[in-house]
Design a protein around this motif. Structure first.
Motif, PDB file in Angstrom:
ATOM      1  N   SER A 128      15.601 -81.037 -48.700  1.00  0.00           N
ATOM      2  CA  SER A 128      15.743 -81.868 -48.569  1.00  0.00           C
ATOM      3  C   SER A 128      17.215 -81.722 -47.358  1.00  0.00           C
ATOM      4  N   ASP A 129      17.622 -80.939 -47.548  1.00  0.00           N
ATOM      5  CA  ASP A 129      19.643 -80.700 -48.017  1.00  0.00           C
ATOM      6  C   ASP A 129      19.674 -79.213 -47.031  1.00  0.00           C
ATOM      7  N   PRO A 130      19.601 -78.475 -46.387  1.00  0.00           N
ATOM      8  CA  PRO A 130      20.144 -77.693 -45.737  1.00  0.00           C
ATOM      9  C   PRO A 130      20.991 -76.363 -46.542  1.00  0.00           C
ATOM     10  N   GLU A 131      21.774 -77.310 -46.954  1.00  0.00           N
ATOM     11  CA  GLU A 131      23.437 -76.776 -47.604  1.00  0.00           C
ATOM     12  C   GLU A 131      22.052 -76.398 -48.955  1.00  0.00           C
ATOM     13  N   ASP A 132      21.289 -76.913 -49.792  1.00  0.00           N
ATOM     14  CA  ASP A 132      20.994 -76.164 -50.803  1.00  0.00           C
ATOM     15  C   ASP A 132      20.977 -74.906 -51.606  1.00  0.00           C
ATOM     16  N   TRP A 133      21.924 -74.878 -52.815  1.00  0.00           N
ATOM     17  CA  TRP A 133      22.307 -73.410 -52.957  1.00  0.00           C
ATOM     18  C   TRP A 133      20.943 -72.951 -53.566  1.00  0.00           C
ATOM     19  N   THR A 134      19.998 -73.518 -53.734  1.00  0.00           N
ATOM     20  CA  THR A 134      18.946 -72.266 -54.067  1.00  0.00           C
ATOM     21  C   THR A 134      17.371 -72.282 -52.727  1.00  0.00           C
ATOM     22  N   ALA A 135      17.506 -73.346 -51.713  1.00  0.00           N
ATOM     23  CA  ALA A 135      17.687 -73.189 -50.603  1.00  0.00           C
ATOM     24  C   ALA A 135      17.487 -71.456 -49.826  1.00  0.00           C
ATOM     25  N   LYS A 136      18.796 -71.693 -50.207  1.00  0.00           N
ATOM     26  CA  LYS A 136      19.342 -70.250 -49.323  1.00  0.00           C
ATOM     27  C   LYS A 136      18.905 -69.464 -50.130  1.00  0.00           C
ATOM     28  N   SER A 137      19.816 -69.181 -51.406  1.00  0.00           N
ATOM     29  CA  SER A 137      19.108 -67.544 -51.768  1.00  0.00           C
ATOM     30  C   SER A 137      17.490 -67.905 -51.756  1.00  0.00           C
ATOM     31  N   LEU A 138      16.659 -68.062 -51.584  1.00  0.00           N
ATOM     32  CA  LEU A 138      15.403 -67.472 -50.743  1.00  0.00           C
ATOM     33  C   LEU A 138      15.223 -67.201 -50.144  1.00  0.00           C
ATOM     34  N   ALA A 139      16.034 -68.102 -49.001  1.00  0.00           N
ATOM     35  CA  ALA A 139      16.054 -67.434 -48.080  1.00  0.00           C
ATOM     36  C   ALA A 139      16.823 -66.047 -47.173  1.00  0.00           C
ATOM     37  N   ARG A 140      18.312 -66.377 -48.319  1.00  0.00           N
ATOM     38  CA  ARG A 140      18.640 -64.616 -48.476  1.00  0.00           C
ATOM     39  C   ARG A 140      17.740 -63.821 -48.595  1.00  0.00           C
ATOM     40  N   ALA A 141      16.896 -63.917 -49.725  1.00  0.00           N
ATOM     41  CA  ALA A 141      16.056 -63.617 -50.904  1.00  0.00           C
ATOM     42  C   ALA A 141      14.790 -62.707 -49.688  1.00  0.00           C
ATOM     43  N   PHE A 142      14.361 -63.974 -48.940  1.00  0.00           N
ATOM     44  CA  PHE A 142      13.144 -63.098 -48.574  1.00  0.00           C
ATOM     45  C   PHE A 142      13.438 -62.182 -47.006  1.00  0.00           C
ATOM     46  N   SER A 143      14.589 -62.924 -46.626  1.00  0.00           N
ATOM     47  CA  SER A 143      15.419 -61.833 -45.610  1.00  0.00           C
ATOM     48  C   SER A 143      15.536 -60.699 -45.787  1.00  0.00           C
ATOM     49  N   ASP A 144      16.329 -60.744 -47.099  1.00  0.00           N
ATOM     50  CA  ASP A 144      15.774 -58.949 -47.627  1.00  0.00           C
ATOM     51  C   ASP A 144      14.844 -58.258 -48.323  1.00  0.00           C
ATOM     52  N   LEU A 145      13.954 -59.243 -47.904  1.00  0.00           N
ATOM     53  CA  LEU A 145      12.504 -58.656 -47.563  1.00  0.00           C
ATOM     54  C   LEU A 145      11.715 -58.284 -47.025  1.00  0.00           C
ATOM     55  N   GLY A 146      12.476 -58.768 -45.052  1.00  0.00           N
ATOM     56  CA  GLY A 146      12.349 -58.275 -44.405  1.00  0.00           C
ATOM     57  C   GLY A 146      11.410 -58.804 -43.789  1.00  0.00           C
ATOM     58  N   ALA A 147      11.321 -61.067 -44.802  1.00  0.00           N
ATOM     59  CA  ALA A 147      10.261 -61.420 -44.088  1.00  0.00           C
ATOM     60  C   ALA A 147      11.404 -63.028 -43.301  1.00  0.00           C
ATOM     61  N   GLU A 148      10.265 -63.442 -42.575  1.00  0.00           N
ATOM     62  CA  GLU A 148      11.435 -64.573 -42.033  1.00  0.00           C
ATOM     63  C   GLU A 148      10.625 -65.750 -42.375  1.00  0.00           C
ATOM     64  N   SER A 149      11.965 -66.634 -42.648  1.00  0.00           N
ATOM     65  CA  SER A 149      11.780 -68.394 -43.458  1.00  0.00           C
ATOM     66  C   SER A 149      12.531 -69.701 -41.838  1.00  0.00           C
ATOM     67  N   THR A 150      12.010 -70.029 -42.812  1.00  0.00           N
ATOM     68  CA  THR A 150      12.405 -71.052 -41.707  1.00  0.00           C
ATOM     69  C   THR A 150      12.415 -72.489 -42.487  1.00  0.00           C
ATOM     70  N   ILE A 151      13.860 -73.126 -42.612  1.00  0.00           N
ATOM     71  CA  ILE A 151      13.708 -74.213 -43.490  1.00  0.00           C
ATOM     72  C   ILE A 151      13.348 -75.564 -43.101  1.00  0.00           C
ATOM     73  N   LEU A 152      12.826 -76.426 -43.606  1.00  0.00           N
ATOM     74  CA  LEU A 152      12.229 -77.315 -43.109  1.00  0.00           C
ATOM     75  C   LEU A 152      11.671 -78.896 -44.084  1.00  0.00           C
TER      76      LEU A 152
END
Ligand SMILES: Nc1ncnc2c1ncn2[C@@H]1O[C@H](COP(=O)(O)OP(=O)(O)O)[C@@H](O)[C@H]1O
Ligand SMILES: [Mg+2]
Length: 292
Positions: free
Chosen positions: A8-32
């Motif tokens: 619910s909070d796009p600035e959430d630390w854990t959500a950002k950490s997940l987005a970064r980690a998926f990007s490092d794996l070459g995956a695309e992620s979208t915040i919902l």
């Protein structure tokens, strides 16, 4: 690999950490954000968040469901369950999030799995509640759907009058034996898959017994023992979570599990131990997706 990160909070630390980690794996992620969720029935069954078609994603990682009136929360759960029924991978699975959110069902799951937990009574009867507090001597009352150490009460056998007020307000009371200590603290163990990735002590502020970081608790490094690892991983499995924050209390009979958080923050573990749980969760999800 295309992922949705539900938060619910796009600035959430854990959500950002997940987005970064998926990007490092070459995956695309979208915040919902599920407050924008729209289900359309008739023709095809579709679930959209803005322009995002949820069924087109490979997996949804639920960081938080958001809060709202019971009908709204029920709609969100039902939508996630329907997506899962349609074959989509949801992490954590909605039934596990629900079991973890409800302290009664968590405690039952722990007991069934043989994971040591505290003596607990759940009832709507004032007489039963009074009897339980007399048996425990001191008891902690917790909301069934509580979080962040909110609305907990310490009730002593000498004065059970708060029970009436709690029952009038909530209709049901969750009472647990109180574990006293000269320096109250609990253990927060972060589990991903079958591994304990890190553990911290959370020490309650002076004069307090509630140790959540949100209540002013301070984090300290907790050495991982085989016993803590075994209990935390078994607790997570009992509730059905793929990643979780397991809370344990140290008792004279050894550590016991008090709750399993199905949508835990990774911020406390990162601040204290520099362990980035997003990376571990992303690796676990990638490995599960590669097996399907
Ligand atoms: N039975 C208990 N005895 C002593 N302290 C407790 C007990 N249960 C909870 N606590 C304290 O209260 C905190 C919050 O309890 P918990 O069950 O984890 O609920 P929440 O979902 O609000 O975090 C714990 O981290 C611990 O510090
Ligand atoms: Mg807790």
């Amino acid at each position: 690999m295309r992922l949705g990160i539900v938060v619910s909070d796009p600035e959430d630390w854990t959500a950002k950490s997940l987005a970064r980690a998926f990007s490092d794996l070459g995956a695309e992620s979208t915040i919902l954000n599920l407050s924008k969720l729209c289900a359309t029935i008739g023709g095809d069954l579709a679930f959209r968040e803005g322009a995002n078609d949820l069924l087109s994603l490979d997996c949804l990682i639920v960081r938080d469901m958001g809060r709202g009136p019971p009908q709204e929360v029920a709609f969100r759960f039902q939508a996630l369950t329907s997506l899962q029924d349609a074959g989509q991978m949801i992490v954590n699975p909605p039934e596990a999030i629900l079991r973890a959110a409800n302290k009664f069902s968590t405690t039952v799951a722990l007991q069934r799995a043989g994971v040591p937990t505290l003596q607990t009574t759940v009832t709507s009867s004032l007489d039963e509640a009074v009897t339980a507090v007399e048996r425990y001597g001191k008891a902690v009352s917790k909301p069934l759907f509580g979080y962040k150490g909110r609305d907990l009460a310490l009730i002593e056998a000498e004065d059970t009058t708060p029970l009436e007020r709690i029952l009038a307000r909530s209709g049901v009371i969750y009472l647990q034996e109180f574990i006293g200590s000269a320096r109250p603290r609990d253990i927060r163990a972060f589990v991903v898959g079958d591994d304990l990735v890190g553990a911290i002590y959370r020490v309650a502020p002076p004069g307090e017994w509630i140790s959540n970081l949100a209540r002013g608790g301070s984090a300290e490094i907790c050495p991982i023992t085989d016993e803590i690892e075994d209990l935390a991983v078994r607790a997570s499995r009992a509730v059905g979570t793929l990643y979780s924050g397991v809370d344990l209390l140290e008792t004279p009979e050894g550590p016991k599990v008090i709750e399993v958080n199905g949508t835990p923050s990774g911020k406390g573990i990162f601040s204290a131990l520099a362990i980035d749980v997003g990376k571990r969760i992303a690796r676990e999800v990638a490995s599960l997706l590669s097996q399907t």
